[in-house]
Design a protein around this motif. Structure first.
Motif, PDB file in Angstrom:
ATOM      1  N   GLN A 230      36.101  -4.654  53.884  1.00 38.47           N
ATOM      2  CA  GLN A 230      37.321  -3.709  54.164  1.00 38.47           C
ATOM      3  C   GLN A 230      36.776  -2.135  54.130  1.00 38.47           C
ATOM      4  O   GLN A 230      35.743  -2.001  53.134  1.00 38.47           O
ATOM      5  CB  GLN A 230      37.998  -3.941  52.751  1.00 38.47           C
ATOM      6  CG  GLN A 230      38.832  -5.113  52.892  1.00 38.47           C
ATOM      7  CD  GLN A 230      39.952  -5.172  53.722  1.00 38.47           C
ATOM      8  OE1 GLN A 230      40.620  -4.122  53.967  1.00 38.47           O
ATOM      9  NE2 GLN A 230      40.510  -6.119  54.262  1.00 38.47           N
TER      10      GLN A 230
ATOM     11  N   ILE B 276      37.730   0.417  52.853  1.00 42.14           N
ATOM     12  CA  ILE B 276      37.859   1.254  51.803  1.00 42.14           C
ATOM     13  C   ILE B 276      36.990   0.862  50.564  1.00 42.14           C
ATOM     14  O   ILE B 276      36.316   1.538  49.929  1.00 42.14           O
ATOM     15  CB  ILE B 276      39.194   1.150  50.952  1.00 42.14           C
ATOM     16  CG1 ILE B 276      40.522   1.857  52.148  1.00 42.14           C
ATOM     17  CG2 ILE B 276      39.493   2.038  49.707  1.00 42.14           C
ATOM     18  CD1 ILE B 276      41.816   1.565  51.433  1.00 42.14           C
TER      19      ILE B 276
ATOM     20  N   GLN C  47      33.542   2.342  51.907  1.00 43.32           N
ATOM     21  CA  GLN C  47      33.565   3.712  51.541  1.00 43.32           C
ATOM     22  C   GLN C  47      33.550   3.968  49.873  1.00 43.32           C
ATOM     23  O   GLN C  47      32.773   4.972  49.464  1.00 43.32           O
ATOM     24  CB  GLN C  47      34.991   4.274  51.925  1.00 43.32           C
ATOM     25  CG  GLN C  47      35.033   6.012  51.575  1.00 43.32           C
ATOM     26  CD  GLN C  47      36.474   6.382  51.877  1.00 43.32           C
ATOM     27  OE1 GLN C  47      37.375   5.709  52.215  1.00 43.32           O
ATOM     28  NE2 GLN C  47      36.414   7.761  52.077  1.00 43.32           N
ATOM     29  N   LEU C  48      34.025   3.224  48.968  1.00 41.68           N
ATOM     30  CA  LEU C  48      33.845   3.455  47.511  1.00 41.68           C
ATOM     31  C   LEU C  48      32.171   2.919  47.334  1.00 41.68           C
ATOM     32  O   LEU C  48      31.482   3.719  46.515  1.00 41.68           O
ATOM     33  CB  LEU C  48      34.608   2.591  46.715  1.00 41.68           C
ATOM     34  CG  LEU C  48      36.167   2.926  46.641  1.00 41.68           C
ATOM     35  CD1 LEU C  48      37.067   1.822  46.012  1.00 41.68           C
ATOM     36  CD2 LEU C  48      36.330   4.177  46.086  1.00 41.68           C
TER      37      LEU C  48
ATOM     38  N   GLN D  60      48.156   4.664  53.333  1.00 35.42           N
ATOM     39  CA  GLN D  60      46.501   4.685  52.862  1.00 35.42           C
ATOM     40  C   GLN D  60      46.010   5.001  51.475  1.00 35.42           C
ATOM     41  O   GLN D  60      45.296   4.524  50.779  1.00 35.42           O
ATOM     42  CB  GLN D  60      45.763   5.655  53.819  1.00 35.42           C
ATOM     43  CG  GLN D  60      44.503   5.747  53.724  1.00 35.42           C
ATOM     44  CD  GLN D  60      43.809   4.651  54.288  1.00 35.42           C
ATOM     45  OE1 GLN D  60      44.315   3.451  54.909  1.00 35.42           O
ATOM     46  NE2 GLN D  60      42.316   4.270  54.021  1.00 35.42           N
ATOM     47  N   GLU D  61      46.993   6.017  51.046  1.00 39.15           N
ATOM     48  CA  GLU D  61      46.728   6.451  49.558  1.00 39.15           C
ATOM     49  C   GLU D  61      47.308   5.286  48.727  1.00 39.15           C
ATOM     50  O   GLU D  61      46.441   5.092  47.665  1.00 39.15           O
ATOM     51  CB  GLU D  61      47.644   7.857  49.157  1.00 39.15           C
ATOM     52  CG  GLU D  61      47.625   8.173  47.683  1.00 39.15           C
ATOM     53  CD  GLU D  61      46.033   8.715  47.645  1.00 39.15           C
ATOM     54  OE1 GLU D  61      45.673   8.446  46.280  1.00 39.15           O
ATOM     55  OE2 GLU D  61      45.327   9.085  48.294  1.00 39.15           O
TER      56      GLU D  61
ATOM     57  N   ARG E  64      47.006   2.031  49.326  1.00 34.50           N
ATOM     58  CA  ARG E  64      45.940   1.233  49.374  1.00 34.50           C
ATOM     59  C   ARG E  64      44.578   1.459  48.562  1.00 34.50           C
ATOM     60  O   ARG E  64      43.992   0.987  47.869  1.00 34.50           O
ATOM     61  CB  ARG E  64      45.560   1.002  50.809  1.00 34.50           C
ATOM     62  CG  ARG E  64      46.912   0.170  51.447  1.00 34.50           C
ATOM     63  CD  ARG E  64      46.661  -0.290  53.019  1.00 34.50           C
ATOM     64  NE  ARG E  64      45.755  -1.408  53.070  1.00 34.50           N
ATOM     65  CZ  ARG E  64      44.419  -1.681  53.192  1.00 34.50           C
ATOM     66  NH1 ARG E  64      43.767  -0.635  53.835  1.00 34.50           N
ATOM     67  NH2 ARG E  64      43.832  -2.649  53.013  1.00 34.50           N
ATOM     68  N   ARG E  65      44.286   2.975  48.812  1.00 32.04           N
ATOM     69  CA  ARG E  65      43.041   3.624  48.111  1.00 32.04           C
ATOM     70  C   ARG E  65      43.145   3.365  46.635  1.00 32.04           C
ATOM     71  O   ARG E  65      42.154   2.802  46.050  1.00 32.04           O
ATOM     72  CB  ARG E  65      42.902   5.036  48.654  1.00 32.04           C
ATOM     73  CG  ARG E  65      41.640   5.455  48.207  1.00 32.04           C
ATOM     74  CD  ARG E  65      41.098   6.648  48.642  1.00 32.04           C
ATOM     75  NE  ARG E  65      39.999   7.237  48.175  1.00 32.04           N
ATOM     76  CZ  ARG E  65      38.691   6.833  48.257  1.00 32.04           C
ATOM     77  NH1 ARG E  65      38.395   5.933  49.138  1.00 32.04           N
ATOM     78  NH2 ARG E  65      37.719   7.336  47.754  1.00 32.04           N
TER      79      ARG E  65
ATOM     80  N   PHE F  30      42.593  -0.099  45.503  1.00 30.10           N
ATOM     81  CA  PHE F  30      40.886  -0.394  45.699  1.00 30.10           C
ATOM     82  C   PHE F  30      40.276   0.241  44.497  1.00 30.10           C
ATOM     83  O   PHE F  30      39.378  -0.242  43.837  1.00 30.10           O
ATOM     84  CB  PHE F  30      40.349   0.056  46.884  1.00 30.10           C
ATOM     85  CG  PHE F  30      40.476  -1.072  47.903  1.00 30.10           C
ATOM     86  CD1 PHE F  30      39.440  -1.800  48.355  1.00 30.10           C
ATOM     87  CD2 PHE F  30      41.547  -1.175  48.802  1.00 30.10           C
ATOM     88  CE1 PHE F  30      39.558  -2.671  49.425  1.00 30.10           C
ATOM     89  CE2 PHE F  30      41.644  -2.101  49.701  1.00 30.10           C
ATOM     90  CZ  PHE F  30      40.655  -2.928  50.085  1.00 30.10           C
ATOM     91  N   GLN F  31      40.716   1.534  44.191  1.00 25.01           N
ATOM     92  CA  GLN F  31      40.009   2.215  42.996  1.00 25.01           C
ATOM     93  C   GLN F  31      40.438   1.622  41.799  1.00 25.01           C
ATOM     94  O   GLN F  31      39.396   1.435  40.992  1.00 25.01           O
ATOM     95  CB  GLN F  31      40.411   3.610  42.885  1.00 25.01           C
ATOM     96  CG  GLN F  31      40.121   4.392  43.919  1.00 25.01           C
ATOM     97  CD  GLN F  31      40.784   5.848  44.168  1.00 25.01           C
ATOM     98  OE1 GLN F  31      41.935   5.927  43.951  1.00 25.01           O
ATOM     99  NE2 GLN F  31      39.901   6.998  44.516  1.00 25.01           N
TER     100      GLN F  31
END
Length: 168
Positions: A50, A52, A55-56, A121-122, A124-125, A128-129
């Motif tokens: 994924q 995100i 990216q994390l 996107q926000e 979803r982010r 994930f966070q």
């Protein structure tokens, strides 16, 4: 456990190996680099990570290649010996797992699936966070354990109790 001074090997499992197990691998690899070797795999890997989650992991300092892979890579005779197997999704926890060489200790650290969240996107982010922070808290608890002082039964109990811990 593995020989003295050798890192403890931890395999994080999830069905798809695309988000939660990948993030757990990255977290433990960065935070526990002197004491642990972290891996991740899935029972039915999606074949992709994924974006995100990747990216994390990169923002956190994880530099190794990330890929979605099958747990079969870790169940064969030429696989690295695994000391701990931790499932991070409820589906993987309920599946019939391979017979792992060395009979590692096991635990379940269920984490809600951020990849299942729909929306902007926000939104979803943020999902994930939230999963990242839950996993980070549990990895921090694992790192705080006096590994060299725990026998197999005690280690099993400790890592299972970590799975019941929420966020701080």
């Amino acid at each position: 456990m593995t020989e003295a001074k050798q890192a403890y090997r931890v395999l994080f499992l999830c069905t798809g190996n695309s988000a939660r197990s990948i993030m757990a691998e990255a977290l433990l690899s960065v935070l526990g680099k002197e004491r642990f070797e972290a891996y991740s795999a899935g029972s039915s890997p999606t074949g992709k990570v994924q974006p995100i989650a990747e990216q994390l992991a990169r923002e956190f300092g994880y530099t190794q290649p990330l890929r979605s892979k099958s747990w079969d890579e870790f169940a064969g005779p030429n696989s690295p010996p695994i000391d701990m197997i931790i499932t991070v999704c409820d589906n993987a926890a309920g599946e019939v797992c391979p017979i792992w060489p060395g009979h590692p200790v096991t635990a379940h650290w269920g984490v809600p699936d951020p990849a299942a969240i729909e929306g902007s996107q926000e939104v979803r982010r943020r999902a994930f966070q939230a999963a990242w922070m839950m996993l980070k808290h549990r990895v921090d608890l694992l790192l705080a354990l006096p590994m060299e002082k725990l026998d197999r039964v005690s280690l099993q109990q400790e890592i299972r109790s970590i799975g019941k811990a929420g966020n701080p």
